[in-house]
Design a protein around this motif. Sequence first.
Motif, PDB file in Angstrom:
ATOM      1  N   LEU A  62      20.502  -1.152  -6.290  1.00  0.00           N
ATOM      2  CA  LEU A  62      21.112  -2.069  -5.324  1.00  0.00           C
ATOM      3  C   LEU A  62      22.374  -1.462  -4.721  1.00  0.00           C
ATOM      4  N   ARG A  63      23.165  -0.787  -5.541  1.00  0.00           N
ATOM      5  CA  ARG A  63      24.385  -0.150  -5.037  1.00  0.00           C
ATOM      6  C   ARG A  63      24.029   1.014  -4.114  1.00  0.00           C
ATOM      7  N   LEU A  64      22.999   1.778  -4.479  1.00  0.00           N
ATOM      8  CA  LEU A  64      22.552   2.889  -3.631  1.00  0.00           C
ATOM      9  C   LEU A  64      22.149   2.385  -2.255  1.00  0.00           C
ATOM     10  N   MET A  65      21.466   1.241  -2.209  1.00  0.00           N
ATOM     11  CA  MET A  65      20.996   0.679  -0.947  1.00  0.00           C
ATOM     12  C   MET A  65      22.071  -0.131  -0.218  1.00  0.00           C
ATOM     13  N   ASN A  66      23.230  -0.306  -0.867  1.00  0.00           N
ATOM     14  CA  ASN A  66      24.347  -1.073  -0.303  1.00  0.00           C
ATOM     15  C   ASN A  66      23.980  -2.537  -0.086  1.00  0.00           C
ATOM     16  N   ARG A  67      23.280  -3.093  -1.049  1.00  0.00           N
ATOM     17  CA  ARG A  67      22.980  -4.511  -1.005  1.00  0.00           C
ATOM     18  C   ARG A  67      24.208  -5.323  -1.394  1.00  0.00           C
ATOM     19  N   ALA A  68      24.318  -6.528  -0.856  1.00  0.00           N
ATOM     20  CA  ALA A  68      25.505  -7.357  -1.097  1.00  0.00           C
ATOM     21  C   ALA A  68      25.419  -8.117  -2.419  1.00  0.00           C
ATOM     22  N   HIS A  69      24.219  -8.204  -3.022  1.00  0.00           N
ATOM     23  CA  HIS A  69      24.077  -8.988  -4.240  1.00  0.00           C
ATOM     24  C   HIS A  69      23.948  -8.083  -5.456  1.00  0.00           C
ATOM     25  N   SER A  70      24.079  -8.673  -6.614  1.00  0.00           N
ATOM     26  CA  SER A  70      23.962  -7.944  -7.874  1.00  0.00           C
ATOM     27  C   SER A  70      22.564  -8.108  -8.450  1.00  0.00           C
ATOM     28  N   ALA A  71      22.260  -7.318  -9.472  1.00  0.00           N
ATOM     29  CA  ALA A  71      20.964  -7.424 -10.135  1.00  0.00           C
ATOM     30  C   ALA A  71      20.802  -8.790 -10.781  1.00  0.00           C
ATOM     31  N   LEU A  72      21.866  -9.310 -11.361  1.00  0.00           N
ATOM     32  CA  LEU A  72      21.799 -10.637 -11.982  1.00  0.00           C
ATOM     33  C   LEU A  72      21.494 -11.701 -10.939  1.00  0.00           C
ATOM     34  N   GLU A  73      22.095 -11.567  -9.756  1.00  0.00           N
ATOM     35  CA  GLU A  73      21.852 -12.548  -8.690  1.00  0.00           C
ATOM     36  C   GLU A  73      20.414 -12.505  -8.195  1.00  0.00           C
ATOM     37  N   SER A  74      19.739 -11.369  -8.358  1.00  0.00           N
ATOM     38  CA  SER A  74      18.349 -11.273  -7.911  1.00  0.00           C
ATOM     39  C   SER A  74      17.489 -12.339  -8.575  1.00  0.00           C
ATOM     40  N   SER A  75      17.557 -12.404  -9.899  1.00  0.00           N
ATOM     41  CA  SER A  75      16.740 -13.390 -10.610  1.00  0.00           C
ATOM     42  C   SER A  75      17.341 -14.783 -10.544  1.00  0.00           C
ATOM     43  N   GLN A  76      18.667 -14.877 -10.576  1.00  0.00           N
ATOM     44  CA  GLN A  76      19.316 -16.192 -10.521  1.00  0.00           C
ATOM     45  C   GLN A  76      18.970 -16.935  -9.234  1.00  0.00           C
ATOM     46  N   ALA A  77      18.922 -16.214  -8.123  1.00  0.00           N
ATOM     47  CA  ALA A  77      18.657 -16.848  -6.834  1.00  0.00           C
ATOM     48  C   ALA A  77      17.281 -17.503  -6.817  1.00  0.00           C
ATOM     49  N   VAL A  78      16.284 -16.807  -7.357  1.00  0.00           N
ATOM     50  CA  VAL A  78      14.929 -17.369  -7.377  1.00  0.00           C
ATOM     51  C   VAL A  78      14.883 -18.598  -8.271  1.00  0.00           C
ATOM     52  N   ARG A  79      15.487 -18.510  -9.439  1.00  0.00           N
ATOM     53  CA  ARG A  79      15.449 -19.652 -10.365  1.00  0.00           C
ATOM     54  C   ARG A  79      16.212 -20.843  -9.781  1.00  0.00           C
ATOM     55  N   ARG A  80      17.318 -20.590  -9.102  1.00  0.00           N
ATOM     56  CA  ARG A  80      18.050 -21.683  -8.456  1.00  0.00           C
ATOM     57  C   ARG A  80      17.196 -22.338  -7.366  1.00  0.00           C
ATOM     58  N   ALA A  81      16.510 -21.505  -6.591  1.00  0.00           N
ATOM     59  CA  ALA A  81      15.661 -22.034  -5.524  1.00  0.00           C
ATOM     60  C   ALA A  81      14.542 -22.894  -6.109  1.00  0.00           C
ATOM     61  N   GLN A  82      13.949 -22.438  -7.194  1.00  0.00           N
ATOM     62  CA  GLN A  82      12.903 -23.221  -7.840  1.00  0.00           C
ATOM     63  C   GLN A  82      13.455 -24.535  -8.365  1.00  0.00           C
ATOM     64  N   ALA A  83      14.644 -24.503  -8.946  1.00  0.00           N
ATOM     65  CA  ALA A  83      15.266 -25.721  -9.459  1.00  0.00           C
ATOM     66  C   ALA A  83      15.610 -26.694  -8.337  1.00  0.00           C
ATOM     67  N   ALA A  84      15.876 -26.152  -7.132  1.00  0.00           N
ATOM     68  CA  ALA A  84      16.206 -26.994  -5.983  1.00  0.00           C
ATOM     69  C   ALA A  84      14.970 -27.588  -5.332  1.00  0.00           C
ATOM     70  N   GLY A  85      13.779 -27.241  -5.829  1.00  0.00           N
ATOM     71  CA  GLY A  85      12.557 -27.831  -5.313  1.00  0.00           C
ATOM     72  C   GLY A  85      11.711 -26.914  -4.464  1.00  0.00           C
ATOM     73  N   PHE A  86      12.142 -25.665  -4.282  1.00  0.00           N
ATOM     74  CA  PHE A  86      11.354 -24.719  -3.492  1.00  0.00           C
ATOM     75  C   PHE A  86      10.310 -24.068  -4.392  1.00  0.00           C
ATOM     76  N   GLU A  87       9.062 -24.374  -4.111  1.00  0.00           N
ATOM     77  CA  GLU A  87       7.969 -23.756  -4.862  1.00  0.00           C
ATOM     78  C   GLU A  87       7.338 -22.636  -4.049  1.00  0.00           C
ATOM     79  N   ASN A  88       7.350 -22.763  -2.723  1.00  0.00           N
ATOM     80  CA  ASN A  88       6.743 -21.767  -1.838  1.00  0.00           C
ATOM     81  C   ASN A  88       7.778 -20.682  -1.548  1.00  0.00           C
ATOM     82  N   ILE A  89       7.791 -19.672  -2.402  1.00  0.00           N
ATOM     83  CA  ILE A  89       8.808 -18.616  -2.350  1.00  0.00           C
ATOM     84  C   ILE A  89       8.129 -17.258  -2.269  1.00  0.00           C
TER      85      ILE A  89
END
Length: 385
Positions: free
Chosen positions: A128-155
């Motif tokens: 992620l740092r090599l590609m200059n992404r703004a998020h962290s590795a931890l945020e990668s999985s956290q974001a999906v789980r948060r979206a699922q918890a918010a009711g988004f199933e179509n991801i």
Amino acid sequence: MPGLYLHIPFCKQACHYCDFHFSTSMGLKGQFVEALIKEMALRRTYLPDPSALLETIYFGGGTPSLLTAEELTQIFDAIQTNFEVSPQAEITLEANPDDLTADKLAVLAASPVNRLSIGLQSFHEPHLRLMNRAHSALESSQAVRRAQAAGFENISVDLIYGVPAAGHGIWEEDLGQLFDLRVPHVSAYALTIEPDTAFGRRLKKGTFVAPPEEFVAQQFEILLTQLRAHGYEQYEISNFCQPGRESRHNSNYWRGVPYLGLGPSAHSFDGRSRQYAVANNPQYVAAVLERGEVPATTEVLSPLDQANEYLLTTLRTSRGCDLRHLRDALGLNLLADRTEYLGSLLTQGMATLTDDTLRLTDAGKLLADHITLELFAEAPSAVSA
């Protein structure tokens, strides 16, 4: 049925591989939204049947998750004013993991958005740092789980393979973490080094070394094996889904369905021609707001152009290329004109031909661009009555 694409040309920072149109300056963001809404009114009759229901709406970028609740409301109000939208429309918004806070997800869940496309790219922090992404590795999985918890199933989630590494362990770990998230759709792309990107400039200077083609091909093969083992279908070279969970919007692109693209750099297709909006935010805003004009170039597609586009898009899909349609509707008779080359593809295991439908095998998909160029390099021959 037609679709609507909205290009949101703003990002927090520039990823080192990206050559899409965007700006890291937010100064024109408010005026851009105003211009986007005005462009809708200017182009509401672009589609062949302006009364047809919109079946898909796609917010791409850039980073659409940078839109505020107020901006999203303004845009959706304008869509409802200018178009008829199907009650079952697929409405996708691309998002970066670092934007998907609990508050932002609450805003999105309260909006008409019913599908998220999350740009994870990797779960590996150094990549992620090599590609200059703004998020962290931890945020990668956290974001999906948060979206699922918010009711988004179509991801859908995006991953990039072919990132320089000593072996395939990191890629295999990325896939393992992906499967833990149980998302219904995955888009996986090989790292491509474009000239006008940070990676492209570093490659030219000799400060970046791209991985060998064999390394990238091996990671593609790992991808195919692992996704199939977990129940995903490859319905397009870079797109995989659980049964019945294809991206309806992108599938319509590959089927040649008309769509209207709004915003700077956006493309539109009405079945006979394409339009390309200027890839410049200030020029776009000034043209639309000050002169009431859409700064776009129109390309009328010749019969050969249409045949080539049909080849290009259908060969990438699991549906394959209907050679009879290509002959009868578009005037390109590959069965007669390219008999020898088609035969070599079949003999080498690069393709299959069933009921006049040409499909690429896994081996052929690795060479899809080359094969397509070979097939539409010849001018179409006349088809006898």
